[in-house]
Design a protein around this motif. Structure first.
Motif, PDB file in Angstrom:
ATOM      1  N   ALA A 664      81.080  56.336  94.752  1.00  0.00           N
ATOM      2  CA  ALA A 664      80.650  57.323  95.758  1.00  0.00           C
ATOM      3  C   ALA A 664      79.491  58.157  95.229  1.00  0.00           C
ATOM      4  CB  ALA A 664      81.818  58.225  96.137  1.00  0.00           C
ATOM      5  N   VAL A 665      79.565  58.545  93.939  1.00  0.00           N
ATOM      6  CA  VAL A 665      78.470  59.303  93.313  1.00  0.00           C
ATOM      7  C   VAL A 665      77.200  58.470  93.291  1.00  0.00           C
ATOM      8  CG1 VAL A 665      77.661  60.261  91.123  1.00  0.00           C
ATOM      9  CG2 VAL A 665      79.960  60.784  91.935  1.00  0.00           C
ATOM     10  N   LEU A 666      77.328  57.191  92.816  1.00  0.00           N
ATOM     11  CA  LEU A 666      76.160  56.319  92.784  1.00  0.00           C
ATOM     12  C   LEU A 666      75.640  56.020  94.185  1.00  0.00           C
ATOM     13  CD1 LEU A 666      76.810  53.631  90.010  1.00  0.00           C
ATOM     14  CD2 LEU A 666      75.350  55.628  89.921  1.00  0.00           C
ATOM     15  N   GLY A 667      76.580  55.795  95.086  1.00  0.00           N
ATOM     16  CA  GLY A 667      76.180  55.481  96.469  1.00  0.00           C
ATOM     17  C   GLY A 667      75.416  56.618  97.117  1.00  0.00           C
ATOM     18  N   TYR A 668      75.850  57.835  96.862  1.00  0.00           N
ATOM     19  CA  TYR A 668      75.160  58.993  97.445  1.00  0.00           C
ATOM     20  C   TYR A 668      73.752  59.123  96.868  1.00  0.00           C
ATOM     21  CZ  TYR A 668      74.269  63.782  98.944  1.00  0.00           C
ATOM     22  OH  TYR A 668      73.723  64.915  99.507  1.00  0.00           O
ATOM     23  N   ILE A 669      73.624  58.891  95.549  1.00  0.00           N
ATOM     24  CA  ILE A 669      72.286  58.912  94.932  1.00  0.00           C
ATOM     25  C   ILE A 669      71.413  57.835  95.545  1.00  0.00           C
ATOM     26  CG2 ILE A 669      71.021  58.548  92.777  1.00  0.00           C
ATOM     27  CD1 ILE A 669      73.429  59.689  91.288  1.00  0.00           C
ATOM     28  N   GLY A 670      72.002  56.645  95.710  1.00  0.00           N
ATOM     29  CA  GLY A 670      71.240  55.549  96.298  1.00  0.00           C
ATOM     30  C   GLY A 670      70.832  55.834  97.733  1.00  0.00           C
ATOM     31  N   LEU A 671      71.732  56.466  98.504  1.00  0.00           N
ATOM     32  CA  LEU A 671      71.422  56.791  99.901  1.00  0.00           C
ATOM     33  C   LEU A 671      70.239  57.748  99.986  1.00  0.00           C
ATOM     34  CD1 LEU A 671      72.329  56.508 102.882  1.00  0.00           C
ATOM     35  CD2 LEU A 671      73.786  58.518 102.510  1.00  0.00           C
ATOM     36  N   LEU A 672      70.254  58.798  99.154  1.00  0.00           N
ATOM     37  CA  LEU A 672      69.134  59.751  99.138  1.00  0.00           C
ATOM     38  C   LEU A 672      67.845  59.073  98.691  1.00  0.00           C
ATOM     39  CD1 LEU A 672      70.679  63.030  97.666  1.00  0.00           C
ATOM     40  CD2 LEU A 672      70.137  62.510 100.036  1.00  0.00           C
ATOM     41  N   ALA A 673      67.964  58.183  97.679  1.00  0.00           N
ATOM     42  CA  ALA A 673      66.773  57.499  97.179  1.00  0.00           C
ATOM     43  C   ALA A 673      66.163  56.608  98.252  1.00  0.00           C
ATOM     44  CB  ALA A 673      67.142  56.676  95.945  1.00  0.00           C
ATOM     45  N   VAL A 674      66.991  55.878  98.994  1.00  0.00           N
ATOM     46  CA  VAL A 674      66.490  55.006 100.065  1.00  0.00           C
ATOM     47  C   VAL A 674      65.844  55.845 101.166  1.00  0.00           C
ATOM     48  CG1 VAL A 674      67.196  53.402 101.889  1.00  0.00           C
ATOM     49  CG2 VAL A 674      68.099  53.144  99.568  1.00  0.00           C
ATOM     50  N   PHE A 675      66.503  56.951 101.519  1.00  0.00           N
ATOM     51  CA  PHE A 675      65.973  57.836 102.556  1.00  0.00           C
ATOM     52  C   PHE A 675      64.611  58.394 102.129  1.00  0.00           C
ATOM     53  CE2 PHE A 675      66.181  62.133 104.728  1.00  0.00           C
ATOM     54  CZ  PHE A 675      65.794  61.639 105.968  1.00  0.00           C
ATOM     55  N   THR A 697      56.242  56.971  96.732  1.00  0.00           N
ATOM     56  CA  THR A 697      56.653  55.617  97.146  1.00  0.00           C
ATOM     57  C   THR A 697      56.846  54.721  95.931  1.00  0.00           C
ATOM     58  OG1 THR A 697      55.434  55.846  99.211  1.00  0.00           O
ATOM     59  CG2 THR A 697      56.018  53.610  98.530  1.00  0.00           C
ATOM     60  N   PHE A 698      55.837  54.763  95.007  1.00  0.00           N
ATOM     61  CA  PHE A 698      55.955  53.946  93.795  1.00  0.00           C
ATOM     62  C   PHE A 698      57.149  54.389  92.942  1.00  0.00           C
ATOM     63  CE2 PHE A 698      51.312  53.082  94.458  1.00  0.00           C
ATOM     64  CZ  PHE A 698      51.440  51.714  94.624  1.00  0.00           C
ATOM     65  N   SER A 699      57.340  55.697  92.824  1.00  0.00           N
ATOM     66  CA  SER A 699      58.449  56.200  92.000  1.00  0.00           C
ATOM     67  C   SER A 699      59.798  55.801  92.585  1.00  0.00           C
ATOM     68  CB  SER A 699      58.350  57.716  91.851  1.00  0.00           C
ATOM     69  OG  SER A 699      58.555  58.356  93.097  1.00  0.00           O
ATOM     70  N   MET A 700      59.916  55.902  93.925  1.00  0.00           N
ATOM     71  CA  MET A 700      61.178  55.510  94.556  1.00  0.00           C
ATOM     72  C   MET A 700      61.395  54.001  94.502  1.00  0.00           C
ATOM     73  SD  MET A 700      63.012  58.042  95.532  1.00  0.00           S
ATOM     74  CE  MET A 700      62.537  58.726  93.942  1.00  0.00           C
ATOM     75  N   LEU A 701      60.282  53.264  94.540  1.00  0.00           N
ATOM     76  CA  LEU A 701      60.384  51.807  94.418  1.00  0.00           C
ATOM     77  C   LEU A 701      60.933  51.439  93.042  1.00  0.00           C
ATOM     78  CD1 LEU A 701      59.773  49.174  95.949  1.00  0.00           C
ATOM     79  CD2 LEU A 701      57.520  49.163  94.859  1.00  0.00           C
ATOM     80  N   ILE A 702      60.376  52.124  92.027  1.00  0.00           N
ATOM     81  CA  ILE A 702      60.875  51.891  90.661  1.00  0.00           C
ATOM     82  C   ILE A 702      62.331  52.340  90.546  1.00  0.00           C
ATOM     83  CG2 ILE A 702      60.622  52.606  88.250  1.00  0.00           C
ATOM     84  CD1 ILE A 702      57.594  52.837  88.810  1.00  0.00           C
ATOM     85  N   PHE A 703      62.614  53.521  91.115  1.00  0.00           N
ATOM     86  CA  PHE A 703      63.971  54.066  91.048  1.00  0.00           C
ATOM     87  C   PHE A 703      64.985  53.099  91.656  1.00  0.00           C
ATOM     88  CE2 PHE A 703      67.555  56.567  92.461  1.00  0.00           C
ATOM     89  CZ  PHE A 703      67.742  57.476  91.437  1.00  0.00           C
ATOM     90  N   CYS A 704      64.673  52.646  92.878  1.00  0.00           N
ATOM     91  CA  CYS A 704      65.613  51.740  93.567  1.00  0.00           C
ATOM     92  C   CYS A 704      65.744  50.415  92.833  1.00  0.00           C
ATOM     93  CB  CYS A 704      65.141  51.510  95.005  1.00  0.00           C
ATOM     94  SG  CYS A 704      65.241  52.988  96.037  1.00  0.00           S
TER      95      CYS A 704
END
Length: 767
Positions: A664-675, A697-704
Motif C-alpha cells: 500500500a505504501v509503495l502503491g501510493y508512491i507509485g500512484l502519485l508518481a504516475v499522476f 517528465t524525464f525525472s518521473m520517467l526515470i522514477f517510474c
C-alpha cells in the motif's frame, strides 16, 4: 574322586560314622559304552569286588559322578534321569543339559556353555573384532556351544565369515577343506569351540603348510591342553578356562602308591607299568622287565604328578562333595552341637536328588551351589599362550570372567596379553574399516552387516560417532562443519557497514545528500534570480530538503535489523518519498496553472497560490502518514532470522509484518508518481525557457522505470541483496529527481549567468 571320598570318610563333620562306597567305570568316551554303564548302574547287576563287609551292597546307586563328555552325559541322563538318580558331571558343559524337562536329575560343577558362549562373545566384542571365523567340534559340545556363541555374537554385532565343523572321525579330505577355508579367509580371528582331540587333528593339518597370521580364541575344551603349546602359530591364543585350584593333600595321596596297592586295580596296574616301563607280573612275549619295587612316583615328571594347574580335577572334587553334602542333609541332623547320622535310614536316590538342589557350601575356598537348572555360578579364567624369555610357550592367566558380577563388570583383564606373532597391539579383524564421524554405514549387498561402505553425510546432516548407521539434521540455526561431524552456529548475514557493497551505497547516499544540500545553498544564494523564482522557490527548497532525507533514509537500511530500525526504514522511506513526489507534483501543477493564468480572463492562480500548494503537499503526505500508522499499529515490520533462503547461513532481515501495508505504501508512491508523470507530459510543450515540465517528465520517467524494475528485482533478490536493491532504487530515483530537475538550473546559475535574466526568461523563441 577316590581322594575326595576317602577325605569324606575320614571326616568327623561330614557324614560322621558313615562310609561312602563307589564304583568306577571307563566309558572309553563312547556313547554306547556310557549307555551300557547307565543300565548297569540302574540295575545293580554289576560284578563288584567289595574289600570290606561294611557296605550296604544295595543294588541301585544313590548318585553318579560323570560323564566327562556332553554326548555321553546326555545319553546317561536320559536313562538314569527317569529313575530319579542324580547325576553330577564335572565336565559336560553343553547348554542343552540345563533343560530340566529333558534332564531333571542332571547337575554339574562346570559352568554351562551358555555362559562360556557369552564370555567368548564379550571377549570378541571387547577387543573390537567384528569379523571372525568359527570352528566347532562336530559333537553336542561343539554344535550346541557354537550355536549359543553365534547367537551371543549376533547380539553383540559380530559377523561370522565362515562356520565349519571338524571331528577326528572325519576323512582327511574334509579336514583339509576346513584348513583351506581358514587359510583363504579374510578374518584374522578364529573362534574354536572344540575339544582337544578334534583341535589336534585340525592344527596338525594347518601345520603342514604356512598359515597366515590367525588369532585363535579357544573354548575351555582345548585351551588349557599343553599339547597345543608345541604349535608356534598358537602363540598368542587366548580363551576361557576352568578356574585353577589347589586341593590340599592331593599330591601326597597321588604319590602314596605301592606295588601292592597298584596290583589290586587293573587301571592302576596299567598306569604303573606304562609309567615305569616294567611289568608287575611276569608275562610271556613282554619286552618289559619285571618291576623290582624300587620305583618311586616322586621321580616321575608327567601329568599325574604335575598338579600345579588342576582345573577339571577340582570339578570332580566339588561334585563328590556336593553329593556327600546332599546325603549328609538327608540322613544327619544337629543335636546339642553334635551331628547325628542315621546309619539305618533307607536312603533313596530321589531324596538325594531333592537335597542336591539345595546344597550350598564352600570347599577349600570354592563355593558350590546349583541354580534352578542345576548349573553352578559361572567363573572362568582368561588364559593366554605367551612365549617366555627362553622361547617356550606357556599358559598364563591374564584375567577372568565372573557371571555373578553386575552387568558390564563380568569381564576383567589384569595382565598384559601377547597376541598372534608376539605382537603387543590388539590385532584388527574387520570386514570393513570403521566409518569415521561425518559418514554413515551403507551395507554391501548380499554381505553380512559388518561389511559396509562409508558414505559422506548429505548436506546439512552430520554423524558424530564412529560407525554411525545414519546421519541426522543439525538444528535450524546450526550447520555442519566441513568434516560434517559437528554442528556449529550458522554465520549471520546482513548488509553491514563494513562490507564493500554497503560502503559504496552509503557513499552514494552521503554524496546525494551533500549534492542536495549544495544545491539548496546555491539556490538560497541566488534566490532572487529569475531562474530560482520562476518555478516556486518554496517548493524547490522543500523538494531539496525531502531529497536530502531520501538520500539519508537509505542509510537506515544498512546494519543489523532491529525492532526500531525495521519500523523506521520502511515508514520513513514511504513518507519522505511521498513528500518528495508531492513537491514535484506541486511544481508540475504550478507550471500548468501558470500558463492557464496567462489566458484572458483567467484567475486560476489565485486558487493555487502558495497556501494551496502547501496544503496539497501536506494533504498527500498526510495520507501516506495515515497508511504507515495503520500499518505500524496492525502489523508492523519486525526483525527476523531467515533460515530458508540459504541452508548454510542465517539472513537477518526485516519481515514486512503486513505485506498489504508494504505494498500500500509503495502503491501510493507509485500512484502519485504516475499522476505527476501524466501532468508533466501534458505540460512538457508549454512555451517557456524555464519550463520545468520537461525535466519533471524525464525525472518521473526515470522514477517510474526504477520502481517498476524494482518489484521483480526485490522479489527475486536473495538475502542481503534484497536490501541492496531497495537502497539502489531509493538512490537511483533520488538522483534522477535531483539531476533532472535541479542540475540544468545549477548549470545556468553557475556557468551561464547571462541566461539567468528576466529578458531571457521572457524570450520564448530563443533556446
Amino acid at each position: 574322586m577316590i581322594f575326595a571320598i576317602e577325605e569324606i570318610n575320614n571326616s568327623t563333620e561330614l557324614l560322621p560314622g558313615i562310609k561312602l562306597g563307589y564304583q568306577i567305570y571307563d566309558s572309553c568316551a563312547s556313547v554306547l559304552v556310557a549307555l551300557h554303564v547307565a543300565f548297569q548302574l540302574s540295575n545293580g547287576q554289576d560284578p563288584v569286588f567289595y574289600r570290606g563287609s561294611n557296605c550296604s551292597q544295595s543294588g541301585m546307586v544313590r548318585a553318579v559322578v560323570g560323564e566327562s563328555g556332553s554326548s555321553p552325559s546326555i545319553s546317561m541322563a536320559r536313562i538314569i534321569g527317569s529313575l530319579q538318580i542324580p547325576q553330577v558331571s564335572h565336565s559336560a558343559s553343553c547348554a542343552c543339559l540345563s533343560d530340566k524337562q529333558q534332564f531333571p536329575s542332571f547337575f554339574r560343577t562346570i559352568p554351562s556353555d551358555q555362559f562360556q558362549a557369552d564370555a567368548l562373545a564379550k571377549m570378541v566384542k571387547h577387543f573390537g573384532w567384528t569379523w571372525i571365523g568359527a570352528i566347532r567340534s562336530d559333537s553336542d559340545y561343539g554344535n550346541y556351544g557354537m550355536a549359543s556363541f553365534l547367537a551371543a555374537a549376533k547380539r553383540e554385532g559380530i559377523c561370522v565369515e565362515y562356520s565349519e565343523s571338524v571331528s577326528q572321525a572325519d576323512p582327511q579330505r574334509k579336514i583339509q577343506r576346513v584348513a583351506d577355508v581358514i587359510r583363504r579367509s579374510t578374518a584374522i580371528v578364529v573362534v574354536a569351540f572344540a575339544d582337544t582331540s578334534d583341535m589336534r587333528i585340525l592344527l596338525k593339518e594347518l601345520a603342514r603348510e604356512p598359515l597366515p597370521p590367525r588369532q585363535w580364541i579357544g573354548s575351555e575344551g582345548w585351551i588349557t591342553d599343553s599339547y597345543f603349546t608345541s604349535f608356534s602359530f598358537c602363540a598368542g591364543a587366548i580363551g576361557v578356562a576352568i578356574q585353577q585350584s589347589d586341593i590340599p593333600g592331593l599330591r601326597d595321596f597321588l604319590l602314596d602308591l605301592s606295588p601292592s596297592k597298584v596290583a589290586d586295580s587293573s587301571i592302576l596296574t596299567e598306569f604303573w607299568e606304562d609309567a615305569f616301563n616294567c611289568t608287575l607280573t611276569e608275562r610271556v612275549n613282554s619286552n618289559r622287565g619285571v618291576c623290582d619295587g624300587t620305583e618311586d612316583l616322586k621321580t616321575l615328571k608327567n601329568s599325574y604328578t604335575k598338579i600345579s594347574q588342576l582345573r577339571m580335577t577340582n570339578m570332580v572334587y566339588k561334585a563328590v562333595y556336593a553329593i556327600a553334602h546332599a546325603i549328609h542333609n538327608a540322613v544327619c541332623h544337629e543335636t546339642n552341637l553334635t551331628t547325628q547320622c542315621d546309619k539305618h535310614f533307607r536312603l533313596e536316590s530321589k531324596k538325594v536328588l531333592s537335597e542336591l538342589k539345595k546344597v550350598n557350601f564352600s570347599q577349600n575356598g570354592y563355593p558350590v551351589s546349583f541354580d534352578a537348572n542345576g548349573d553352578p555360578v559361572a567363573f572362568y579364567e582368561l588364559a593366554n599362550y605367551q612365549k617366555s624369555e627362553s622361547g617356550v610357550i606357556e599358559l598364563v592367566t591374564v584375567g577372568y570372567y565372573d557371571a555373578s558380577l553386575p552387568k558390564g563388570q563380568e569381564f576383567r583383564i589384569n595382565k598384559n596379553i601377547t597376541w598372534v606373532e608376539g605382537r603387543t597391539q590388539v590385532p584388527v579383524s574387520l570386514c570393513s574399516e570403521s566409518c569415521p564421524p561425518g559418514t554413515r554405514k551403507v551395507l554391501q549387498k548380499g554381505k553380512p552387516i559388518c561389511c559396509y561402505d562409508c558414505i559422506p553425510c548429505p548436506e546439512g546432516e552430520i554423524s558424530n560417532t564412529t560407525d554411525s548407521p545414519g546421519c541426522f539434521q543439525c538444528p535450524s540455526e546450526l550447520w555442519p562443519n566441513a568434516e560434517r561431524n559437528a554442528c556449529f552456529p550458522k554465520p549471520v548475514e546482513f548488509l553491514s557497514f563494513d562490507e564493500v557493497l554497503a560502503i559504496i551505497l552509503a557513499t552514494f547516499s552521503v554524496i546525494g545528500a551533500c549534492l542536495a544540500i549544495i544545491t539548496a545553498v546555491i539556490f538560497f544564494h541566488h534566490r532572487t534570480t529569475p531562474i530560482v523564482r520562476a518555478n516556486n522557490s518554496e517548493l524547490s527548497f522543500l523538494l531539496l530538503f525531502s531529497l536530502t532525507l531520501c538520500f539519508l533514509c537509505s542509510l537506515t537500511f544498512i546494519g543489523a535489523p532491529s525492532e526500531w530500525s525495521c519500523m523506521l526504514r520502511h515508514t520513513a522511506f514511504g513518507i519522505i518519498f511521498v513528500l518528495c513526489i508531492s513537491c514535484v507534483l506541486g511544481k508540475t501543477v504550478v507550471v500548468l496553472m501558470a500558463f492557464k493564468a496567462t489566458l484572458p480572463g483567467s484567475n486560476v492562480m489565485k486558487w493555487f497560490g502558495p497556501p494551496q500548494q502547501r496544503m496539497t503537499v501536506v494533504f498527500f503526505t498526510f495520507i501516506q502518514v495515515l497508511i504507515c500508522t495503520v500499518w505500524l499499529v496492525l502489523s508492523p515490520p519486525f526483525p527476523m532470522k531467515n533460515l530458508t533462503t540459504y541452508k548454510e547461513k542465517i539472513i537477518l532481515e526485516c519481515a514486512l509484518g503486513s505485506a498489504v501495508g508494504f505494498w500500500a505504501v509503495l502503491g501510493y508512491i507509485g500512484l502519485l508518481a504516475v499522476f505527476c508523470f501524466v501532468l508533466a507530459v501534458l505540460a512538457r510543450k508549454l512555451p517557456d525557457n524555464f519550463n520545468e515540465a520537461k525535466m519533471i517528465t524525464f525525472s518521473m520517467l526515470i522514477f517510474c522505470a526504477v520502481w517498476i524494475t524494482f518489484i521483480p528485482a526485490y522479489v527475486s533478490s536473495p538475502g542481503k541483496f534484497t536490501v541492496a536493491v531497495e537502497i539502489f532504487a531509493i538512490l537511483a530515483s533520488s538522483f534522477g529527481l535531483i539531476l533532472c530537475i535541479f542540475a540544468p538550473k545549477c548549470f545556468i546559475i553557475l556557468f551561464n549567468p547571462e541566461k539567468n535574466s528576466k529578458k531571457y526568461l521572457m524570450n520564448k523563441n530563443s533556446l
